[in-house]
Motif scaffolding. Sequence first.
Motif, PDB file in Angstrom:
ATOM      1  N   VAL B  40       0.859  -1.206  -0.058  1.00  9.17           N
ATOM      2  CA  VAL B  40      -0.250  -0.063   0.072  1.00  9.17           C
ATOM      3  C   VAL B  40       0.754   1.314  -0.038  1.00  9.17           C
ATOM      4  CG1 VAL B  40      -2.016  -1.162   0.989  1.00  9.17           C
ATOM      5  CG2 VAL B  40      -0.438  -0.151   2.368  1.00  9.17           C
ATOM      6  N   TRP B  41       2.104   1.030  -0.184  1.00  9.41           N
ATOM      7  CA  TRP B  41       3.028   2.333  -0.111  1.00  9.41           C
ATOM      8  C   TRP B  41       3.726   2.516  -1.627  1.00  9.41           C
ATOM      9  CZ3 TRP B  41       4.219   5.961   3.676  1.00  9.41           C
ATOM     10  CH2 TRP B  41       3.612   5.698   5.133  1.00  9.41           C
ATOM     11  N   THR B  42       4.087   3.529  -1.965  1.00 13.46           N
ATOM     12  CA  THR B  42       4.787   3.814  -3.138  1.00 13.46           C
ATOM     13  C   THR B  42       6.113   3.394  -2.835  1.00 13.46           C
ATOM     14  OG1 THR B  42       5.682   6.095  -2.503  1.00 13.46           O
ATOM     15  CG2 THR B  42       3.487   5.828  -3.826  1.00 13.46           C
ATOM     16  N   ARG B  59       9.077   1.562   0.762  1.00 16.34           N
ATOM     17  CA  ARG B  59       8.098   0.653   1.423  1.00 16.34           C
ATOM     18  C   ARG B  59       8.898  -0.598   2.172  1.00 16.34           C
ATOM     19  NH1 ARG B  59       5.030  -0.539  -4.391  1.00 16.34           N
ATOM     20  NH2 ARG B  59       6.959  -1.260  -5.416  1.00 16.34           N
ATOM     21  N   LYS B 144      -2.025   4.644  -3.861  1.00 19.53           N
ATOM     22  CA  LYS B 144      -0.989   4.213  -2.871  1.00 19.53           C
ATOM     23  C   LYS B 144      -0.519   5.166  -1.748  1.00 19.53           C
ATOM     24  CE  LYS B 144       0.108   0.387  -5.149  1.00 19.53           C
ATOM     25  NZ  LYS B 144      -0.472  -0.926  -4.582  1.00 19.53           N
TER      26      LYS B 144
END
Lengths: 169, 169, 169
Positions: B40-42, B59, B144
Amino acid sequence: MALTLEERFREVEDRLEIYNLIASHPPSADTGSGEYTRTVWTEDGTFDRGAQFPRPTGRDQIAAGSSNPEHRRALEQGIAHVSGHPYVRVTGDTAFAISYLQILVPDRVGPIFDVPNHGASGGFHIHRVSANRWDFVRTEEGWKIKSRTLRPLDGTPEAREILKGALVG
Amino acid sequence: MALTLEERFREVEDRLEIYNLIASHPPSADTGSGEYTRTVWTEDGTFDRGAQFPRPTGRDQIAAGSSNPEHRRALEQGIAHVSGHPYVRVTGDTAFAISYLQILVPDRVGPIFDVPNHGASGGFHIHRVSANRWDFVRTEEGWKIKSRTLRPLDGTPEAREILKGALVG
Amino acid sequence: MALTLEERFREVEDRLEIYNLIASHPPSADTGSGEYTRTVWTEDGTFDRGAQFPRPTGRDQIAAGSSNPEHRRALEQGIAHVSGHPYVRVTGDTAFAISYLQILVPDRVGPIFDVPNHGASGGFHIHRVSANRWDFVRTEEGWKIKSRTLRPLDGTPEAREILKGALVG
């Protein structure tokens, strides 16, 4: 298979309807509204709070929980169910949600809840925090709760299993 | 310049997707799901909790925080991250949110959290409350998290600066 | 009478706009932003916290509450208003919401709030929990708050009356 615009739009409305269903739960609990509770569960709904609690089946049994004397006494002493921001996913005619629920009671309320009495202030303390899974179905009378399972977030693995439902992407 | 109906509808769906992203955070924290966190993170995401904490970048580093021994021990003792109702604003391919986050721990859990032990009740206390700012970007794999900044609401001005982001109308 | 697709879509957008209005309240309270407060109330708005508090009428009086010295002191000592997941219903050009609000203060903050001081930890305690009813109207400058009524959930019937507003189906 891509959804049509119409289907996408219905999913948005469904999501918002379920947000309201979840938001109505604390008010129904804190007012002891068995009558309302009956209207939002399916006839065969199940409510599972773990092995140490009764496990009512069907909306009549679930609604009856609102009117027991212990719950009435809690309402008169002060109690607040507070729902955190819920995770909700709709898929056609079913949906589920994962949410956190705090139960708060006034500090002046003592032993009935088996929590320490922090004094005669106007404050509140946290009686319990639980992880909740809600399963919903679309019916001719709108979305209804088919089952709800909750477990306290006390370090035992059951609550973590519930929470993993919100990590399906 | 007015948005088309199609663009307005996409903004609604974006908003709901971001509501779920925020709602997944407490479950991911309370289950220690580094694998989910990575998704869910860049790739170049940043997570800033203030000068006294490490500031992971990317991430992989952010996800690694989930598996450190102190965090694992907290999960086994019981911990609950609870998100308040978030403010979310979408603008084209970027979005941001302002949210409150409570960290709750069982009363029986003592010194590791450096909080008073309120006794052996089944209750919880509030370990920390923070103001959070989330910045999101649309990618080919969905929305994201690009950056997250949090500060405790302890009277210092940094948390108030974050909260002002929700007052842009 | 069934709504057109256009009307249904507008209701969805209205709902999301109101979600943001409610989400902005804690940030406005915790930053003391009277200027922002003025922009989200109707000119004749009313704010009712019960008989023991002043009952400001009109957005100027309501906004003025943000700048009183007691409120400023609370901000500097640390305070967090946290909103639970709200119930929101839109009907044409009016809408209402029922929400729970926690007021949290750092444990180190003592007598000003008339709550027990749980020690010099970094934790927080719950100063107050209230049931809130918000009534909104659509104006040419977007949705505005027309009235807000809150009561502490301390066992007295007034708070329960507010909560029943979320049980209208």
